[in-house]
Design a protein around this motif. Sequence first.
Motif, PDB file in Angstrom:
ATOM      1  N   ARG A   8       0.835  -1.205   0.000  1.00 50.39           N
ATOM      2  CA  ARG A   8       0.000   0.000   0.000  1.00 50.39           C
ATOM      3  C   ARG A   8       0.877   1.264   0.000  1.00 50.39           C
ATOM      4  O   ARG A   8       0.587   2.228  -0.704  1.00 50.39           O
ATOM      5  CB  ARG A   8      -0.926  -0.001   1.214  1.00 50.39           C
ATOM      6  N   ALA A   9       1.936   1.252   0.821  1.00 48.62           N
ATOM      7  CA  ALA A   9       2.816   2.423   0.861  1.00 48.62           C
ATOM      8  C   ALA A   9       3.484   2.664  -0.478  1.00 48.62           C
ATOM      9  O   ALA A   9       3.603   3.794  -0.951  1.00 48.62           O
ATOM     10  CB  ALA A   9       3.867   2.244   1.957  1.00 48.62           C
ATOM     11  N   THR A  10       3.917   1.564  -1.119  1.00 44.28           N
ATOM     12  CA  THR A  10       4.552   1.692  -2.429  1.00 44.28           C
ATOM     13  C   THR A  10       3.585   2.243  -3.458  1.00 44.28           C
ATOM     14  O   THR A  10       3.943   3.061  -4.314  1.00 44.28           O
ATOM     15  CB  THR A  10       5.095   0.334  -2.886  1.00 44.28           C
ATOM     16  N   LEU A 158       5.474  16.110  -0.813  1.00 42.15           N
ATOM     17  CA  LEU A 158       5.763  16.052  -2.246  1.00 42.15           C
ATOM     18  C   LEU A 158       5.378  17.372  -2.902  1.00 42.15           C
ATOM     19  O   LEU A 158       4.257  17.845  -2.738  1.00 42.15           O
ATOM     20  CB  LEU A 158       4.992  14.896  -2.895  1.00 42.15           C
ATOM     21  N   ASP A 159       6.315  17.929  -3.638  1.00 40.92           N
ATOM     22  CA  ASP A 159       6.064  19.215  -4.308  1.00 40.92           C
ATOM     23  C   ASP A 159       5.409  18.941  -5.665  1.00 40.92           C
ATOM     24  O   ASP A 159       5.999  19.160  -6.724  1.00 40.92           O
ATOM     25  CB  ASP A 159       7.377  19.974  -4.472  1.00 40.92           C
ATOM     26  N   PRO A 330      -3.863  20.359  -4.853  1.00 45.28           N
ATOM     27  CA  PRO A 330      -3.643  19.451  -3.713  1.00 45.28           C
ATOM     28  C   PRO A 330      -2.182  19.402  -3.300  1.00 45.28           C
ATOM     29  O   PRO A 330      -1.264  19.638  -4.097  1.00 45.28           O
ATOM     30  CB  PRO A 330      -4.108  18.086  -4.247  1.00 45.28           C
ATOM     31  N   SER A 331      -1.976  19.064  -2.031  1.00 47.42           N
ATOM     32  CA  SER A 331      -0.639  18.818  -1.496  1.00 47.42           C
ATOM     33  C   SER A 331      -0.645  17.460  -0.821  1.00 47.42           C
ATOM     34  O   SER A 331      -1.621  17.072  -0.169  1.00 47.42           O
ATOM     35  CB  SER A 331      -0.241  19.907  -0.502  1.00 47.42           C
ATOM     36  N   LEU A 332       0.428  16.717  -1.006  1.00 44.21           N
ATOM     37  CA  LEU A 332       0.545  15.364  -0.481  1.00 44.21           C
ATOM     38  C   LEU A 332       1.746  15.299   0.442  1.00 44.21           C
ATOM     39  O   LEU A 332       2.863  15.649   0.052  1.00 44.21           O
ATOM     40  CB  LEU A 332       0.710  14.357  -1.625  1.00 44.21           C
ATOM     41  N   SER A 333       1.501  14.841   1.684  1.00 41.08           N
ATOM     42  CA  SER A 333       2.562  14.710   2.673  1.00 41.08           C
ATOM     43  C   SER A 333       2.679  13.256   3.097  1.00 41.08           C
ATOM     44  O   SER A 333       1.665  12.566   3.291  1.00 41.08           O
ATOM     45  CB  SER A 333       2.282  15.575   3.909  1.00 41.08           C
ATOM     46  N   LEU A 334       3.908  12.793   3.241  1.00 39.92           N
ATOM     47  CA  LEU A 334       4.187  11.437   3.695  1.00 39.92           C
ATOM     48  C   LEU A 334       4.867  11.506   5.050  1.00 39.92           C
ATOM     49  O   LEU A 334       5.741  12.356   5.274  1.00 39.92           O
ATOM     50  CB  LEU A 334       5.094  10.711   2.701  1.00 39.92           C
ATOM     51  N   THR A 335       4.454  10.610   5.969  1.00 36.17           N
ATOM     52  CA  THR A 335       5.065  10.550   7.286  1.00 36.17           C
ATOM     53  C   THR A 335       5.400   9.105   7.607  1.00 36.17           C
ATOM     54  O   THR A 335       4.703   8.172   7.181  1.00 36.17           O
ATOM     55  CB  THR A 335       4.119  11.105   8.369  1.00 36.17           C
ATOM     56  N   ALA A 336       6.448   8.920   8.345  1.00 34.30           N
ATOM     57  CA  ALA A 336       6.849   7.587   8.784  1.00 34.30           C
ATOM     58  C   ALA A 336       7.623   7.718  10.076  1.00 34.30           C
ATOM     59  O   ALA A 336       8.290   8.738  10.319  1.00 34.30           O
ATOM     60  CB  ALA A 336       7.705   6.898   7.718  1.00 34.30           C
ATOM     61  N   SER A 337       7.505   6.680  10.918  1.00 27.19           N
ATOM     62  CA  SER A 337       8.246   6.663  12.175  1.00 27.19           C
ATOM     63  C   SER A 337       8.539   5.238  12.570  1.00 27.19           C
ATOM     64  O   SER A 337       7.806   4.306  12.206  1.00 27.19           O
ATOM     65  CB  SER A 337       7.465   7.378  13.284  1.00 27.19           C
ATOM     66  N   MET A 338       9.595   5.062  13.304  1.00 28.99           N
ATOM     67  CA  MET A 338       9.939   3.753  13.846  1.00 28.99           C
ATOM     68  C   MET A 338      10.693   3.964  15.144  1.00 28.99           C
ATOM     69  O   MET A 338      11.364   4.984  15.332  1.00 28.99           O
ATOM     70  CB  MET A 338      10.784   2.950  12.865  1.00 28.99           C
ATOM     71  N   ILE A 358       3.392   4.490   9.212  1.00 29.54           N
ATOM     72  CA  ILE A 358       3.584   5.123   7.910  1.00 29.54           C
ATOM     73  C   ILE A 358       2.244   5.657   7.455  1.00 29.54           C
ATOM     74  O   ILE A 358       1.193   5.023   7.696  1.00 29.54           O
ATOM     75  CB  ILE A 358       4.166   4.136   6.877  1.00 29.54           C
ATOM     76  N   GLY A 359       2.227   6.841   6.868  1.00 27.46           N
ATOM     77  CA  GLY A 359       0.962   7.418   6.466  1.00 27.46           C
ATOM     78  C   GLY A 359       1.133   8.452   5.370  1.00 27.46           C
ATOM     79  O   GLY A 359       2.240   8.917   5.090  1.00 27.46           O
ATOM     80  N   ALA A 360       0.040   8.780   4.760  1.00 29.73           N
ATOM     81  CA  ALA A 360       0.013   9.808   3.709  1.00 29.73           C
ATOM     82  C   ALA A 360      -1.181  10.703   3.950  1.00 29.73           C
ATOM     83  O   ALA A 360      -2.245  10.245   4.372  1.00 29.73           O
ATOM     84  CB  ALA A 360      -0.054   9.169   2.328  1.00 29.73           C
TER      85      ALA A 360
END
Length: 507
Positions: A8-10, A158-159, A330-338, A358-360
């Motif tokens: 899904r993330a890919t 993402l720009d 639109p603007s798209l932001s990706l976040t991830a943490s571990m 992980i999220g968008a």
Amino acid sequence: MNTSSLRRATTVLSCGAALAFALAACSFGPNGTPPVMPQPAHYGAEPQPTQTVQANGVAQQFVAGAQAVPEWWKLYRSDDLNALVDEGLRNSPTLAAADKNLAAAHEQLRAQIGSSLLPTIDANGQATRERALGFPSLGPNTSLYNVFVGQIQANYTLDLFGAARLADKALAARVDTQAYQFDAARRALAANIVSAAINAAALHEQVDTTERLVVLANQQADDTKRRYELGAASHSDLLSAQQSAAALSASLPGLRQQWLTTRHALAVLLGRTPDAAPADLDLASLHVPENVPVSVPSDLLRARPDIRAADATLKAAAAEVGVATAQMFPSLSLTASMGKGGFSWPLATSGAGALWSIGASLTQPIFHGGALFAQRRAAVDTYEASVAQYRQTVLAAFQNVADTLASLEHDAQALDAASTAARFAQQIFTETSARYRLGAVAVTNTRSSEQQYRNARLDEIRYTGARLTDTATLFQAMGDPLPATASTSAATTTATASPASTSAAHD
């Protein structure tokens, strides 16, 4: 992370990248190309001459199409003048402040590019002890426990529509504007130092000459008074002589004030206090440059820092139109943490304490009370104002050159006439003095001929100073042939890499 989550993330990342490439040819604003300006056949209302008339043995040559001279003040062939300019360029607080402001603008540009085009990664550690309410029917009324969490968090926007890259491009152009303004300030400082030094030298000689004229006028009044007492002169002759002496004396304080004010201004330009004003130059030691470059109008547009600054301002305004347009999309932001977490330190550091996410986030503006449309209209108006300002800057530059070329021609004509008058007046004074020594004429005749010579000399001094100063003004008006400050070129290249800014289409 399991296989389905990775898939899904890919998919989200692939869709975002595909959308960005699909929009690569889009353009949200003008390309910032300056308007085409007319190329006059000659700068002034009349064709410029190839040279001025000869004055004091020098006929200045106007070399059409020649390149501007970077260190033009050295053409005056005065080591003292060169030393003053070098000192001013080293020690001027105004120039030092502009230099530091430019350096700060460079760092702000680097900071914006780094924060807008690259992901942010932060480390977060948390250790808390908490008290929570329990359920009496199931256990204690309250429970105490510890929480240990350590995470690495990443965020990237993402720009897609080039908003960030256009904003970087706009800021890079603003930094370029500031760099060109610094170049203009540096050249203006050199021109102001040269002009102040020349004016101080000319005023010094005018003060000396006027002081001698005051002495002669007072002597003439005293002689007229004695003649009046002896009955050889009328009362009106006495009043006329006294009035002339008083009027000439009244002009001297203002001339001295002008001289001292110029010296004080020169000291401040050099970074000194007014009490440390440099000694005046010898006006006769300054050689008027014989060859004066006159760039063609197309070269002038590239040589003058003020025009290049207006060009950079126009490009910044064009990029800001694109920014205001891109903000509507639109603007798209990706976040991830571990990281690791648990209710005890051993649990948090064990395999069971592993944490990840992980999220968008996709945001599309829908209703902002008309603010986004108003901001874009404001950006378009600012861009159009920048176009008009660029035109005005170019026209003012053409006028500056035209006025100075005309001034140099007229300065030479006036100086030639004044020098001729002074030379004849000096000959009359010399011959009258010789006849007075032989007893052929009265002392009043000698005094009158000297007054005539000193007045003619005053005009010669004024026009000599004006010619030297106007020559400096023309060198300044021609700009600098060297390339503009290149310190922002790398940042500008990075900031202008946005595909959304490559098209020449306008809104």
